[in-house]
Design an enzyme around this catalytic site. Structure first.
Site, mmCIF file in Angstrom:
data_model
loop_
_atom_site.group_PDB
_atom_site.id
_atom_site.type_symbol
_atom_site.label_atom_id
_atom_site.label_comp_id
_atom_site.label_asym_id
_atom_site.label_seq_id
_atom_site.Cartn_x
_atom_site.Cartn_y
_atom_site.Cartn_z
ATOM 1 N N HIS A 140 -46.246 8.681 -44.660
ATOM 2 C CA HIS A 140 -45.779 9.428 -43.789
ATOM 3 C C HIS A 140 -46.348 9.366 -42.565
ATOM 4 O O HIS A 140 -47.329 8.920 -42.085
ATOM 5 C CB HIS A 140 -45.605 10.829 -44.104
ATOM 6 C CG HIS A 140 -44.987 11.171 -45.394
ATOM 7 N ND1 HIS A 140 -43.667 11.170 -45.532
ATOM 8 C CD2 HIS A 140 -45.572 11.629 -46.687
ATOM 9 C CE1 HIS A 140 -43.303 11.612 -46.658
ATOM 10 N NE2 HIS A 140 -44.278 11.738 -47.391
ATOM 11 N N ASP A 192 -47.791 5.889 -56.407
ATOM 12 C CA ASP A 192 -46.895 6.807 -55.699
ATOM 13 C C ASP A 192 -47.059 6.912 -54.291
ATOM 14 O O ASP A 192 -47.100 7.628 -53.721
ATOM 15 C CB ASP A 192 -46.891 8.229 -56.151
ATOM 16 C CG ASP A 192 -45.843 9.165 -55.777
ATOM 17 O OD1 ASP A 192 -44.986 8.658 -55.179
ATOM 18 O OD2 ASP A 192 -45.706 10.176 -56.186
#
Ligand SMILES: [Zn+2]
Length: 442
Positions: free
Chosen positions: A321, A317
């Site tokens: 960011h 996962d």
């Protein structure tokens, strides 16, 4: 890319690697294949040698759940930077999630992502197709066209969002049967998690943050196991995070239903206490992730489930960011952590050094099982003569503090910064060509 090894020579011999942690052996690679495995192999003068004494040879790792962010958020990651990070983490294939901009919900977008992966050349990129148009949860995307495209999509997911409508979920499960596809569900009942900021429990109570209750995950997993059984289709559960979810999946498997599941490295190691008290203070959004970090009891249940096969595989996962989306107040921060470059180290720490898994078990859960679930060709195969030369050489003996400064990922949102973790990926081979040598991009 430096093609020094494998291009000017007509083969590579890897000397003295411990295959799946067993006895040392030499591995001869020619034309992208493993052509000989044994002791004292030379392959002749035209063969390059890679010394691998003390290193463990694993089949190249396969990630079922990576966010590469391209197209649309190239400030966070690109196919090139994300696959460089993957290669450095020992991966030879990653499944790229569909929540890009535009969403990967047509043959055109999945083919674009697939081609970008081919061009970058660091590892194979297998696009995941969206289940619903624009991840809108209202009508099915062109599943058949994506399956028939050059990208040959077999995994479909609205990851980041839950396919919460039971009728749509049923239709998707029915549809993918035609091409042996699988629906990978992000299990999150949206009404139960409205405004959720972290795991619902004692810590969220003390911190005054809105809780994400375990039942929001477990309710969807229960429903979807029943739906998959009802239509006789394949269901995969993304990032399982609670002890209760493990019990439901164990029950579904005991019925013989075709349900598989993944766990992330961070859910095998980190707990929700870190939001309150950690080396980087309290309310640090580095720990903000979806599903949230849970309790120590959940972590123990997830480790046991991965060890006994209830949870089939580890998936990162990897969720990059940029700094401005992460280094802000808790409530405003984006959810997610990067994970490709630390996955094997975290699995060694959580599963191998605790005696729960041996290296053959790691190979099954980080390479063979994810390739099988994704119906990926040429990856996740045993290290034996005739197999494609997708390999990772790993040194389990070193320990070092995690320093993301040198990471290939464009983003730096790792929860492990400063933590001492074991192991180092020394080399990665994609179809016989080194993508990583001596811990650096080749
Ligand atoms: Zn997700």
């Amino acid at each position: 890319m430096n093609d020094r090894i494998g291009a000017t020579r007509d083969g590579i011999v890897i000397r003295g690697a411990r295959i799946l942690g067993g006895e040392p052996a030499d591995i001869l690679i020619r034309d992208g294949l493993l052509v000989e495995i044994g002791r004292g192999l030379s392959g002749g003068e035209t063969v390059e040698t890679v010394e691998a004494e003390g290193l463990i040879a694993l089949p190249g790792l396969v990630d079922l759940h990576t966010h590469l962010r391209e197209p649309g958020r190239e400030d966070a990651e690109t196919v090139t930077t994300g696959t460089r990070a993957a290669a450095l983490g020992g991966y030879t294939a990653v499944h790229a999630m569909a929540n890009t901009d535009p969403v990967a919900d047509t043959a055109g977008v999945v083919e674009q992502v697939w081609r970008l992966g081919q061009e970058a050349g660091h590892c194979d990129v297998q696009p995941v197709g969206a289940v619903t148009v624009g991840l809108g949860g209202e009508r099915l995307a062109e599943l058949g066209a994506m399956a028939d495209s050059a990208a040959r999509v077999r995994v479909f997911s609205d990851d980041g969002k839950c396919v919460s409508d039971a009728v749509l979920m049923r239709r998707a499960l029915e549809y993918v049967k035609a091409f042996d596809g699988v629906v990978a569900q992000h299990a999150q009942e949206p009404r139960l998690t409205a405004g959720a900021q972290m795991n619902e429990g004692a810590v969220s109570g003390r911190l005054g943050l809105t809780g994400w209750p375990a039942v929001a995950e477990e309710a969807i997993i229960s429903r979807d196991c029943l739906l998959a059984a009802h239509v006789g289709s394949r269901l995969h559960i993304c990032h399982v995070s609670t002890a209760g979810s493990v019990e439901i999946i164990r029950w579904a498997k005991s019925k013989g239903w075709d349900v598989t599941a993944e766990v992330t490295p961070h859910h095998l190691l980190l707990t929700d206490d870190l939001v309150e008290d950690s080396p980087v203070g309290s309310y640090n959004p580095i720990y903000k992730v979806n599903p949230p970090l849970r309790t120590r009891a959940d972590v123990e249940a997830l480790r046991e489930a991965l060890a006994d096969g209830t949870i089939d595989c580890v998936a990162t996962d990897h969720a990059p960011h940029p700094v401005e989306d992460k280094e802000t107040e808790w409530a405003a921060a984006a959810m997610g952590m990067i994970g490709l470059e630390t996955a094997l180290a975290v699995v060694q720490e959580a599963m191998v050094e605790t005696g729960l898994l041996d290296w053959a078990g790691v190979a099954e859960r980080m390479s063979c099982a994810p390739a099988r679930i994704g119906r990926l060709r040429g990856h996740g195969q045993p290290i034996e003569v005739g197999a494609p030369a997708n390999l990772t050489l790993y040194d389990p003996a070193v320990r070092a503090a995690v320093d993301p400064a040198g990471y290939a990922s464009k983003s730096r949102n790792t929860p492990y910064q400063g933590l001492t973790l074991p192991g180092r990926v020394v080399a990665t081979f994609l179809r016989g060509r080194p993508t990583v040598l001596d811990g650096k991009l080749a």
